[in-house]
Design an enzyme around this catalytic site. Sequence first.
Site, PDB file in Angstrom:
ATOM      1  N   GLU A 254       1.046  -1.135  -0.222  1.00 34.57           N
ATOM      2  CA  GLU A 254      -0.054   0.064  -0.097  1.00 34.57           C
ATOM      3  C   GLU A 254       0.949   1.204   0.031  1.00 34.57           C
ATOM      4  O   GLU A 254       0.682   2.007   0.971  1.00 34.57           O
ATOM      5  CB  GLU A 254      -1.003  -0.051   1.123  1.00 34.57           C
ATOM      6  N   GLU A 358      -4.295  -9.091  -1.232  1.00 32.40           N
ATOM      7  CA  GLU A 358      -4.873  -8.759  -0.076  1.00 32.40           C
ATOM      8  C   GLU A 358      -6.460  -8.591  -0.124  1.00 32.40           C
ATOM      9  O   GLU A 358      -6.889  -7.757  -0.834  1.00 32.40           O
ATOM     10  CB  GLU A 358      -4.044  -7.621   0.450  1.00 32.40           C
TER      11      GLU A 358
END
Length: 516
Positions: A254, A358
């Site tokens: 991220e 994810e």
Amino acid sequence: MSIAWSCFVLGLFALASLQVALANDCAQKTFKTGIVCVCNITYCDEIPDINLLSGQAATFTTSKSGARLHRDVVYATNSDPLTSMHFTIDSSKTYQTIQGFGSTFSDASGANLKSLPDQMADTILRQYFSDSGLNLQFGRVPIASNDFSSRVYTYDDNLEDYNMAHFSLQREDYQWKIPYMQMAQKYNHDLKFFAVPWSAPGWLKTTNSTKGYGILLGTNQDTYHKSYVTYILHFLEEYQKNGILFWGLSTQNEPTSGSDKKTKMQSMGFTAEFQRDFIKLDIGPALKSSNAGKNVKILILDDNRGNLPKWADTVLNDKDAASYVSGIAVHSYQDDESDKHLTQTHNNHPDVFIFGTEASEGSKSKDVDYGSFDRAEDYVSDILDDFNNWVTGWTERNLVLDAQGGPSWVSGFADAPVIAFPALAQFYKQPMFYAIAHFSHFLKPGAVRIDHSLNMPNPEIERSAFLNPDGSKVVVLHNKNPLAPYSLSIKDTMKSTDHYQVHLSPKTIVTLYIQN
């Protein structure tokens, strides 16, 4: 043999078959929002065997009402059943190859496995990674700590140790990651691991902290960047010494979070331009020239789909950077964003695979919701949406969490397919576990998505279809409607005389498996 004796023998056989069938059933426990399946040291439900002859088919059903991969044989008919809804599959038109499903060997997962009796931990890993279970093909591995760790740590917190002379794996690696990765390999010898850092050591960041926002110090090919590359290479090398080879590496989890001052967990900010240059000038060449990294695939982004296609375009339109990149990693947390982001990215870069790295439920509410069928449906919707838009794999955020949804040092609790109760020597299998199984158990490595169509628009029925390398076909259907059932006539264009009738009760997930 007398007729009476024959009937007696057949009766015993039928009773034994019934007992075997019942022995596989979920040991149900009902909560306010739904049903979990309880497992202990002596019992855990199993996925029914496919067990079909050539040309036969079966449905496997999971429902809000309590079915968990319930198996029913479906017989083909030569005539089209009297139903208004027709679903057609066409294996002559194929799309992407499905690489498989995975989960994450987080510290939290390892800690929870360690908290259970060894036999139960082994059962969980068998149910996840064996071909009789979820048949997972991938394992995601955080480099050092992340939000699902009990503490914040890196592998070298010695200031200005630019050569990483003091690099050292931690107890979490030796107790909670490596042992369970090795156990999982026992059930899937072809298990592929991919690694991802949440942050560099704090002294290599602009904020001098692994926690929260901040970017990597320095510029390409300078002391700071070379030091961080050495840090990543040492991780790959130390795991290699423990018998773990990596299939892939994402350069940053991220990366957009690391530029957000509200971020509390370990993080490090990358822009697309920064990632492009870091791959082209730093990590890409270093991996190619290292023993532990020379065969490792680099994945870019590792963030939400809303960043696409612009992020991928920025990195991959640079020919030098693109030469090191194999895949684009996406998360599930912005899946309300248009799926056109995925298809457009594939169209722009058809030779680079897209992989879901994810997904989790409960991260916003930070809780475990026992028996939630809504969360199972969210998983099914996410997977179908991804796969119908060129994604090739899908990864769960944690293997096992505790009753609170942790441990998590930052209290970033979430739900998981398996919840551990060490004091009771039990674990619960959430509906999410079975949602994943509707795909992962039936799609074999090398399966391809195939063309499919429904003769009338119906947003309540989500669907996709696949062809396995052995010629078997898999159709996954999801009836989102809480009240209305549907009946579908499923036709295979390659066997135009075969029609399969499938009934979809309200709030139901069905996999139709057609044996070649």
